[in-house]
Design a protein around this motif. Structure first.
Motif, short mmCIF file in Angstrom:
data_model
loop_
_atom_site.label_atom_id
_atom_site.label_comp_id
_atom_site.label_asym_id
_atom_site.label_seq_id
_atom_site.Cartn_x
_atom_site.Cartn_y
_atom_site.Cartn_z
N ILE A 10 0.96 -1.02 -0.05
CA ILE A 10 -0.02 0.14 -0.15
C ILE A 10 0.79 1.28 -0.05
O ILE A 10 1.85 1.52 0.72
N LEU A 11 0.56 2.29 -0.82
CA LEU A 11 1.50 3.53 -1.10
C LEU A 11 1.58 4.28 0.22
O LEU A 11 2.90 4.39 0.63
N SER A 12 0.65 4.20 1.20
CA SER A 12 1.04 4.94 2.51
C SER A 12 2.07 4.32 3.21
O SER A 12 2.75 4.95 3.98
N VAL A 13 2.32 2.95 3.26
CA VAL A 13 3.14 2.23 4.00
C VAL A 13 4.40 2.64 3.42
O VAL A 13 5.72 2.96 4.16
N PHE A 14 4.77 2.52 2.21
CA PHE A 14 5.97 3.12 1.40
C PHE A 14 6.43 4.49 1.78
O PHE A 14 7.39 4.72 1.95
N GLU A 15 5.29 5.42 1.69
CA GLU A 15 5.65 6.77 1.97
C GLU A 15 6.27 6.95 3.16
O GLU A 15 7.17 7.85 3.51
N ILE A 48 4.53 3.95 -8.79
CA ILE A 48 6.05 3.35 -8.78
C ILE A 48 6.60 4.44 -7.74
O ILE A 48 6.77 5.68 -7.96
N VAL A 49 7.43 3.80 -6.70
CA VAL A 49 8.15 4.42 -5.94
C VAL A 49 9.53 4.05 -5.85
O VAL A 49 9.87 2.89 -6.24
#
Length: 192
Positions: free
Chosen positions: A166-171, A187-188
């Motif tokens: 999930i994006l928020s975890v990576f951010e 893509i991060v």
């Protein structure tokens, strides 16, 4: 609750399978989706994919990490050089990456599995932090991932749809967005 995260190794294979048996596609996939082309994946069966995974976890460095919660195998994250995960380079949505696909110093976080009874406790973030350390320790220059943005709509997503993270975890771990090929697909990257 005591959480320990260690490399997935041959002597921990039963724990890997226990983690995969807690819901989702882990048991059938054996975390081979990104390591095979579509034709190869379709031509293989679960037993063959298990043999592939056994060989992968016997290699150094380990292609994944296992999280234990109070000594029970509870979670998994695949993290390794992108060239060992060839389907990533064949996925149209990931074409906007800024790094060469054949560069072994670019690693990818491509799969999370958390048993049902351990979801909602922040285990993905702990697995991600350990994956960052694992990649850095083993010479990765860049860590890339392709998470789902869950704030783009109000639809409830199945856990099988969130296996890439999930994006928020990576951010929250310091990754920055480099491309958004679809509203929900991002893509991060994290420079190590």
């Amino acid at each position: 609750m005591t959480i320990t995260i260690v490399p997935a190794t041959a002597d921990r294979f039963d724990d890997v399978e226990h983690t995969f048996s807690g819901g989702g596609d882990g048991l059938s996939c054996q975390c081979q989706w990104w390591t095979l082309t579509n034709a190869q994946f379709e031509a293989s069966d679960r037993d063959e994919r298990e043999r592939m995974l056994r060989a992968q976890v016997a290699a150094e460095p380990s292609p994944a990490l296992i999280a234990y919660v109070d000594e029970e195998a509870a979670g998994w994250v695949r993290v390794g050089p992108r060239p060992t995960q060839p389907r990533l380079s064949r996925t149209r949505n990931f074409a906007a990456t800024t790094e060469p696909w054949d560069d072994p110093s670019v690693w990818a976080v491509s799969c999370f599995v958390v048993r049902k009874e351990h979801r909602g406790r922040g285990l993905n973030r702990k697995l991600l932090d350990a994956a960052i350390d694992h990649a850095r320790t083993n010479g990765a220059r860049v860590l890339e991932a392709y998470p789902t943005e869950t704030d783009t709509d109000t639809a409830k997503r199945r856990s099988n749809d969130l296996y890439i993270g999930i994006l928020s975890v990576f951010e929250s771990a310091g990754f920055r967005e480099i491309a958004r090929p679809k509203p929900e697909r991002v893509i991060v990257q994290l420079k190590l």
